[in-house]
Design an enzyme around this catalytic site. Sequence first.
Site, PDB file in Angstrom:
ATOM      1  CE  LYS A 195      -4.110   1.994   2.285  1.00 57.43           C
ATOM      2  NZ  LYS A 195      -5.133   1.422   4.177  1.00 57.43           N
TER       3      LYS A 195
ATOM      4  CB  SER B  49      -8.530   3.623   2.819  1.00 60.09           C
ATOM      5  OG  SER B  49      -7.064   2.986   3.636  1.00 60.09           O
TER       6      SER B  49
ATOM      7  CB  SER C 161      -8.782   1.466   5.624  1.00 63.45           C
ATOM      8  OG  SER C 161      -9.245   2.380   5.479  1.00 63.45           O
TER       9      SER C 161
END
Lengths: 482, 490
Positions: B81, B156, B180
């Site tokens: 990420k 997210s 997330s």
Amino acid sequence: MEYEAVIGLEVHVQIKAESKIFSRVRAGYGHEPNKLVDPVVMGLPGALPVMNKAALDGIIKAGLALNCTIPETCKWDRKNYFYPDSPNNYQITQYDQPICDGGFVEIELPGETRGVMGEHKKIKLTRIHLENDVGKLNHFADDSLVDYNRAFTSLMEIVSEPDMHSGEEAFAFLTAIRQTMIYCGISDCDMEKGQMRADANISVRPIGQKELGQKIELKNLNSITGVKNGIEYEIKRQTRELKKGNVIKQATWRWNADLGQTEMMREKEDAHDYRYFPDPDLMPVRIDEDWKAKLRAEIPELPWDKQRRFMEEYGLPYSITAVLVPDRVLSDWFEAAVKQAPKLAQALGNLVANDLLRELSEADMALEECKITPDTLLGLVQVVEKGVIPKNVANKDVFPEMFKSGETAEQVIERKGLKPDFDEGQVKVWCQEAIDENPKPVQNYRDGNEKALNALLGPVMKKSKGKANPQLVNKLIRELID
Amino acid sequence: MSEELHYKSASELSELLEKKELSSVDLTKAIIARTKAVEDKVGAFNSYDEADALAQAEASDARRAASASLGPLDGIPVGIKDNLAVNGQPLTCSSKMLEKFVSPYDATCIEKLKTQGAVLWGRLNLDEFAMGSSTENSAFKTTSNPWNLDCIPGGSSGGSAAAAAAGQAVMTLGSDTGGSIRQPASHCGVVGLKPTYGRVSRYGLAAFASSLDQVGPLTRSVKDAALLLQAISGHDERDSTSYKIAEPDFVAAIEKQRGHKWTLGLPKEYFATAANTPAMEPVLKAIEYYKSLGCEIKEVSLPHTDYAVATYYIVATAEASSNLARYDGIRYTHRAETFDAKDSVDIYCQSRAEGFGEEVKRRIILGTYVLSSGYYDAYYLKAQKARTLIRQDFENAFKEVDALLTPTSPSPAFKKGEKASDPLSMYLSDIYTISANLAGIPGMSLPCGYSDGLPVGLQILGKPFKEDELLSIAYEFEAGHDFKDQHPQL
């Protein structure tokens, strides 16, 4: 109407520690800009603070030395404000649970003369808390540059109560804090290097009035003398304004040391909202009794205690202790000698406070580099005490040689042939000659003028080429006449 | 075999690598090829560095050739990420603010992966600074759901979930502040695990809300989640909130605990609101499945559930408003080209106005407000008290049950743009996940079925530091179904 000033000080002191407060980067002064940095100090994304135990040790020790209460737990809060010298745009500090509560600083005000001890007072403290220092902005014609070397240095803030009333008290307060910090090895408190910084809150009110007057904050106090001068100037200015019937407005002023006056920086703006909240990156710290006891054991005898002891235990005059005690290294050095021969304290004290300090200062040397040791100095005083050489010879001829070469007193005396080449019998002969050659002073003495005999000392010293012991000469002359 | 290489699990690939039936270079090439083949559709990556990945793969093959393998992850491409710091790689947080920022250091979890030989692969898209539930808040691109390209992948960690689902990485790392990891995992049909707060070091994770953030794995199988969690867990001196606790062998634990009859709780407050949601049917079937295995199913109560969303949005935004203050236009961030040079405040204002997106600004403003003097007690302090009550709810429930079963999200992936203009409804898509962050407990999402062709996740919430139990419970379900072998048609 008579007026009085009320003063509170906020003193920032950098804690001496190898690394910075929340990172492992070295702390230091005078390095090339932005060399003492890492992701934490630069506030990079993802960097996290980790508490430095040395900083905690330092402030706890300071709190114990300044008579504070150390609560069982303290926590860390973020003080949010934007400024380019602050890498995260928040400072990690302690809002409502500081590490040290209360406490006081014992100060000494100036005595009537330099040789007389002045009044001692206790100035109350509100708290001492720990926080990170910020970087430094350097302004140029067209732009400003930031140096983060200082950022995240361990910093404690010592906050006093509004408990002082003059520039002199503020001066004494800072001096006492500085000496205590140096004694405990917590900080060198070098104001030129920013290791100690002070802001003052000053207000003036009619004597007898309970409420405080409107305070102003005084900044840019870059030396202890600057604090004293700035405060004194500001007290006079505010008193003058009040006497004219003017109102003091809340504002921040700065001390201009070059012009010797205070200048307004800014009028009260809307109070800053720092949006304090507990820092979620740091755990609260619990301080147990063992930890405190360990640090308490590391605190040396503090200056005022040492001074009182020197006066009582060694019978030293205030004036000598006032020179020796403020310097921990010097007073320890002195004590290494005097504890072997407490009766010689006065002679040793004089030699250290006068001769040794003078020689060191002329040679621009630190005590650590000095070739004379406590033992050799004691040796010098002892040869005088034994009457081997007179005191004036010891001070004038032997001491400077010892300072230069590191020899013992005996070695210098031997090398320079300073030891008298005659015995007491010979001195007695010279004394008798002097009595015979100077009938007038002798008659005066017999008539009751004690001091008249001093006139015989010179001739005897001359006969001995300055090597006779004056005390012995005095004694012999009296014996011969009486 | 080779056409499906990109869908093999890490544990299978690890065996092939160990037996020298496959090289890390070939595996990495296959992942790169797959990434390129579908990236136009999925858009999971902010950037990737082929040469760097291949160099890591070569180094891994060299280690294996010298019988110096660093463990089961050696040579396995793991997607990262784009809010985790990798030395020498961009760290954008999908924000214009950090568009040009290259990290000069490794996050602790990245350092751990490197010392275990993993091939770090790409920078995966997210909602800007991890604020969002759809990746629509990314400043660069919206990632598509591999199961339906018109839908969002969740957020997210949308890039991490989509990349794992699309076979663009063997597994990926995400971060979870309010769901997330779990919410996008459920939307993309993969396994996602948010560890207990303190299990994984946060050092090097660009902070959104420090007291809630955790790094965790997104994988296509439970075993791989165990493997990746194992790799990144552990106390870290650089993170004071990381916990000193013995690390169990998660992979061994899930095998050892097979067949255990778990006591599983159904929080009635969750099922009351979820009763008629489209995600409900597969979840209810999953519960029946556990019953059929002989697990005891009990209704439990989490009475303060209603306060979770409000509490979360106070705590998270307060911390974010402070955490994001460092992005100021002074040092390494975006700086506005024009500003009033005589006024440093103007650098901040212009740079932050240009650098931050709408949602980030909204949360900074919200967080600034709740911390303001005069409002602190009413909002932040109150929220902290509510947080304690929410944590106690879980403590009480866990006196009766081993773990809780809930839907991960109220609905399967929604259409792009559907909620973009309605932040409140977007916030409510986290309703089942945020309590775990407030309480600090571990949670995971596991594929349990479909609704209108879109994956649905089962959420399992567990006791602090009992990730081994969560994984075991999930493993039991996975073994009785074939969801892990079902992949989107791309």
